[in-house]
Design an enzyme around this catalytic site. Structure first.
Site, PDB file in Angstrom:
ATOM      1  CG  HIS A 336      -1.884   1.130   1.270  1.00 48.97           C
ATOM      2  ND1 HIS A 336      -2.799   1.360   0.259  1.00 48.97           N
ATOM      3  CD2 HIS A 336      -2.086   2.112   2.199  1.00 48.97           C
ATOM      4  CE1 HIS A 336      -3.523   2.412   0.558  1.00 48.97           C
ATOM      5  NE2 HIS A 336      -3.106   2.901   1.725  1.00 48.97           N
ATOM      6  CG  ASP A 353      -3.810   5.448   4.016  1.00 51.26           C
ATOM      7  OD1 ASP A 353      -4.034   5.048   2.863  1.00 51.26           O
ATOM      8  OD2 ASP A 353      -3.605   4.661   4.970  1.00 51.26           O
ATOM      9  CB  CYS A 404      -2.987   2.659  -2.855  1.00 46.17           C
ATOM     10  SG  CYS A 404      -1.881   1.294  -3.322  1.00 46.17           S
TER      11      CYS A 404
END
Length: 445
Positions: A336, A353, A404
């Protein structure tokens, strides 16, 4: 007569059973004796076996445990209290039937028929054998009791009604005053609402066109050719300053549902720095660390400033980090991608995030790094204890498990432009094609 003679003979024979003649006694010894004495002697023979036992005694007299007739006496019942008889009289009154009564009203020529038998008939259904009707004396006593009870109930209900009426009269003035206050406050509130100025409508933020310029058909064809399997082993472009080769296999990470790799991310960050250098007035002054910086700064052994001390020398960069508006640090967390930002202009540390994650360890490490870097390169002591550490929540979120890295690059792209994050998940396919186009075009130039 014959039967009587035979029985008498049998009796005599039985009495003389043990009596033997002298001739027999001399020849045979007697073996049995039943204790029957001869007429010549009063004592039994010494040879008798029964004579050896003691004489029989009369049995002991037993006591009688059952009650005798003499002990049974009749006891009169105890007298019961008067309440018992009153209770029975009231129970008997339930089954006393009355005829229909006609009551004549004085003031009005009306007749009211009172049917007293409705409830009594329903109660009589459950009773099989009603007791006999009470006597006249009993009815007189019951009527007196019922009259006294009715008088007491009427007096108590009248007193309760008077108290309730008095309390209501005392509350009436208070209720009137309270109602007046309510009306007054409602009118006052309505006047305030009319006199309040209308809120100014906020102008809608204009989304810039440049980050969303559509690709032409020629640019799309160029990107699709680069994604083809024929160019998988072929080096499509090479970035001169970073010396990074972009092959067809490396560029395929920008195809839909693919994870971004380090080569594409680092090349794109180099392109953002070159864009700022070409047009410094259009973009903020930023520094873009590559994907390996944070791994060197914070390794398994912990924080280590010496491992990255030479990454930001004045000779390499041509500027000091404390003079930048923003410093971007890509963070790779296994599978991630996230982003940490040192915002020197607003004196805060940001963490972004696309899955709304939080990690204070990253921002604490960057705060310590900025202090060491300013002291090492510029000789300045920066107190970052007053700086804010913000985990940005109101930001575009990914809706799948592979975008991501693309979200992280667009956070950097829009912040370096000085823009808000005006994009969402639906823009990701376009951003993938546009990033591939920019790498192919700008690296070739």
């Amino acid at each position: 007569m014959g039967a009587v003679a035979i029985n008498r003979k049998r009796t005599e024979d039985s009495l003389n059973f043990n009596q033997q003649s002298p001739s027999q006694s001399s020849n045979k010894k007697r073996r049995f004796s039943f204790g029957i004495t001869s007429p010549d002697s009063n004592k039994p023979s010494s040879s008798s076996r029964i004579s050896r036992y003691p004489d029989a005694k009369a049995p002991l007299r037993r006591e009688i445990h059952a009650p005798s007739r003499a002990s049974l006496r009749y006891s009169l019942p105890k007298p019961r209290p008067i309440d018992h008889y009153k209770r029975r009289a009231f129970d008997a009154l339930r089954f006393f039937t009355k005829e229909k009564e006609v009551i004549d009203l004085r003031d009005e020529e009306l007749e009211v028929v009172v049917d007293c038998d409705l409830e009594e008939e329903e109660e009589e259904k459950d009773v099989v054998e009603p007791p006999p009707p009470p006597s006249s004396s009993m009815l007189d006593s019951m009527s007196l009791v019922s009259q006294e009870k009715a008088t007491t109930d009427a007096a108590s209900s009248l007193a309760a009604y008077k108290k309730l009426l008095e309390s209501a009269e005392r509350r009436n003035p208070k209720l009137e005053a309270l109602g007046f206050e309510i009306l007054f406050n409602e009118k006052k509130l309505s006047q305030l609402r009319l006199s309040r100025p209308k809120p100014l409508e906020k102008p809608l933020k204009k989304v810039p066109d440049e980050p969303f310029i559509p690709l032409t058909d020629e640019e799309k064809d160029e990107v699709y050719r680069a994604f083809s399997g024929k160019n998988r082993r072929k080096v499509l472009v090479t970035h001169a300053n970073s010396n990074i080769d972009i092959t067809g296999e490396v560029l395929q990470c920008l195809t839909p549902s693919a994870w971004l790799n380090d080569e594409v991310i680092n090349v794109y960050l180099e392109l953002l720095k070159e864009r700022e250098t070409r047009e410094p007035k259009k973009y903020l002054k930023c520094h873009f660390f590559n994907t390996f910086f944070y791994k060197k700064l914070v390794s398994d052994s912990g924080y280590n400033y010496k491992a990255v001390r030479r990454w930001t020398t004045q000779r390499k960069l041509g500027y000091a980090l404390i003079d930048c508006d923003m410093i971007f640090v890509p963070i790779h967390r296994g599978v991630h991608w996230t982003l940490a930002v040192i915002n020197n202009r607003d004196r805060k540390f940001l963490y972004l995030d696309s899955l709304n994650g939080v990690d204070s360890k990253i921002l604490n490490a960057l705060a310590k790094y900025l202090t060491d870097e300013a002291k090492e390169k510029s000789g300045k002591d920066i107190d970052v204890s007053s700086w804010d550490m913000e985990f940005v929540e109101d930001l575009p979120q990914q809706q799948n498990g592979y975008d991501c890295g693309m979200f992280m690059l667009k956070y950097i792209d829009f912040f370096s432009r000085g823009l808000g994050l005006y994009f969402s998940q639906e823009h990701m396919p376009y951003f993938r094609l546009r990033t591939a186009k920019e790498i192919l075009r700008l690296c070739a130039d």
